[in-house]
Design an enzyme around this catalytic site. Sequence first.
Site, PDB file in Angstrom:
ATOM      1  N   CYS A   4       0.841  -1.212   0.000  1.00 58.51           N
ATOM      2  CA  CYS A   4       0.000   0.000   0.000  1.00 58.51           C
ATOM      3  C   CYS A   4       0.878   1.265   0.000  1.00 58.51           C
ATOM      4  CB  CYS A   4      -0.917  -0.013   1.220  1.00 58.51           C
ATOM      5  SG  CYS A   4      -1.826   1.524   1.436  1.00 58.51           S
ATOM      6  N   ASP A  30      -1.325  16.319  -2.243  1.00 62.51           N
ATOM      7  CA  ASP A  30      -1.541  15.374  -3.337  1.00 62.51           C
ATOM      8  C   ASP A  30      -0.463  15.604  -4.405  1.00 62.51           C
ATOM      9  OD1 ASP A  30      -4.273  13.637  -4.398  1.00 62.51           O
ATOM     10  OD2 ASP A  30      -2.739  14.161  -5.868  1.00 62.51           O
ATOM     11  N   HIS A  46      -4.014   1.150   8.357  1.00 59.87           N
ATOM     12  CA  HIS A  46      -4.573   0.785   7.061  1.00 59.87           C
ATOM     13  C   HIS A  46      -6.047   0.411   7.191  1.00 59.87           C
ATOM     14  CE1 HIS A  46      -4.379  -0.525   2.856  1.00 59.87           C
ATOM     15  NE2 HIS A  46      -5.242  -1.458   3.241  1.00 59.87           N
ATOM     16  N   ASN A  87     -13.372   9.007  -2.147  1.00 59.47           N
ATOM     17  CA  ASN A  87     -13.819   8.064  -3.171  1.00 59.47           C
ATOM     18  C   ASN A  87     -13.823   6.668  -2.578  1.00 59.47           C
ATOM     19  OD1 ASN A  87     -13.928  10.137  -5.121  1.00 59.47           O
ATOM     20  ND2 ASN A  87     -11.731   9.928  -5.494  1.00 59.47           N
ATOM     21  N   GLY A  93     -14.481   5.522  -7.992  1.00 57.81           N
ATOM     22  CA  GLY A  93     -13.213   5.947  -8.599  1.00 57.81           C
ATOM     23  C   GLY A  93     -12.030   5.913  -7.652  1.00 57.81           C
ATOM     24  N   HIS A  98      -6.452   2.822   0.431  1.00 63.09           N
ATOM     25  CA  HIS A  98      -6.187   3.193   1.828  1.00 63.09           C
ATOM     26  C   HIS A  98      -7.029   4.438   2.050  1.00 63.09           C
ATOM     27  CE1 HIS A  98      -3.097   3.749   5.308  1.00 63.09           C
ATOM     28  NE2 HIS A  98      -3.997   4.720   5.435  1.00 63.09           N
ATOM     29  N   HIS A 100      -8.818   7.722   2.455  1.00 67.02           N
ATOM     30  CA  HIS A 100      -8.271   9.084   2.431  1.00 67.02           C
ATOM     31  C   HIS A 100      -9.365  10.078   2.112  1.00 67.02           C
ATOM     32  CE1 HIS A 100      -7.776   7.341  -1.611  1.00 67.02           C
ATOM     33  NE2 HIS A 100      -7.998   8.553  -2.089  1.00 67.02           N
ATOM     34  N   HIS A 102      -9.874  13.820   0.477  1.00 66.39           N
ATOM     35  CA  HIS A 102      -9.297  14.914  -0.301  1.00 66.39           C
ATOM     36  C   HIS A 102      -9.831  16.237   0.242  1.00 66.39           C
ATOM     37  CE1 HIS A 102      -8.147  12.396  -3.951  1.00 66.39           C
ATOM     38  NE2 HIS A 102      -9.042  11.593  -3.397  1.00 66.39           N
TER      39      HIS A 102
HETATM   40  P1  AMP Z   1      -8.337   8.326  -5.233  1.00 65.89           P
HETATM   41  O1  AMP Z   1      -8.689   8.338  -6.688  1.00 65.89           O
HETATM   42  O2  AMP Z   1      -9.388   8.945  -4.367  1.00 65.89           O
HETATM   43  O3  AMP Z   1      -7.905   6.951  -4.763  1.00 65.89           O
HETATM   44  O4  AMP Z   1      -7.121   9.323  -5.113  1.00 65.89           O
HETATM   45  C1  AMP Z   1      -5.802   8.936  -4.903  1.00 65.89           C
HETATM   46  C2  AMP Z   1      -5.012  10.210  -4.875  1.00 65.89           C
HETATM   47  O5  AMP Z   1      -3.713   9.913  -4.396  1.00 65.89           O
HETATM   48  C3  AMP Z   1      -4.829  10.865  -6.254  1.00 65.89           C
HETATM   49  O6  AMP Z   1      -5.330  12.196  -6.205  1.00 65.89           O
HETATM   50  C4  AMP Z   1      -3.320  10.829  -6.464  1.00 65.89           C
HETATM   51  O7  AMP Z   1      -2.829  11.976  -7.140  1.00 65.89           O
HETATM   52  C5  AMP Z   1      -2.800  10.734  -5.054  1.00 65.89           C
HETATM   53  N1  AMP Z   1      -1.498  10.118  -4.909  1.00 65.89           N
HETATM   54  C6  AMP Z   1      -1.070   8.936  -5.432  1.00 65.89           C
HETATM   55  N2  AMP Z   1       0.194   8.686  -5.074  1.00 65.89           N
HETATM   56  C7  AMP Z   1       0.598   9.719  -4.299  1.00 65.89           C
HETATM   57  C8  AMP Z   1       1.821  10.048  -3.614  1.00 65.89           C
HETATM   58  N3  AMP Z   1       2.886   9.246  -3.649  1.00 65.89           N
HETATM   59  N4  AMP Z   1       1.859  11.207  -2.914  1.00 65.89           N
HETATM   60  C9  AMP Z   1       0.802  12.030  -2.871  1.00 65.89           C
HETATM   61  N5  AMP Z   1      -0.382  11.765  -3.473  1.00 65.89           N
HETATM   62  C10 AMP Z   1      -0.480  10.638  -4.184  1.00 65.89           C
HETATM   63 ZN    ZN Z   2      -2.366   1.365   3.609  1.00 69.96          ZN
END
Ligand code: AMP
Ligand code: ZN
Length: 114
Positions: A4, A30, A46, A87, A93, A98, A100, A102
Amino acid sequence: MGDCIFCKIVEGEIPSNKVYEDENILAFKDINPLTPIHILVIPKKHIKSINELKPDDEILIGKIFSTVKQIAKEQGISENGYRVVSNCGEDGGQEVKHLHFHILGGKKLGTKIV
Ligand code: AMP
Ligand code: ZN
């Protein structure tokens, strides 16, 4: 957990641009910002998605939203407003499995989410 990417960020194995950290919560910028302010707030442990939340996680989720409020203030977007999005699953989407949240702000967002 496993491979992850957000667990690796929590462990410091992958670098991130941190804006907040405590025992249970981490917030970082992000990597591919969709708005001038785009921050992700995650539990350090997690949890795959909202679907996997347990009653024991209720305090943690409350703290995450208090953290969202604090970060928005620090980032200077409280007054103008912002959007918080999580999401969940395929149709939602969700790319990173994990949990999160936004924080999207710094510009006038569209009035429709979809
Ligand atoms: P989601 O589509 O809600 O799963 O969003 C995942 C988000 O994680 C996206 O906006 C990516 O740009 C962001 N993301 C992926 N890898 C990283 C990273 N290493 N550091 C910061 N953000 C990330
Ligand atoms: Zn995780």
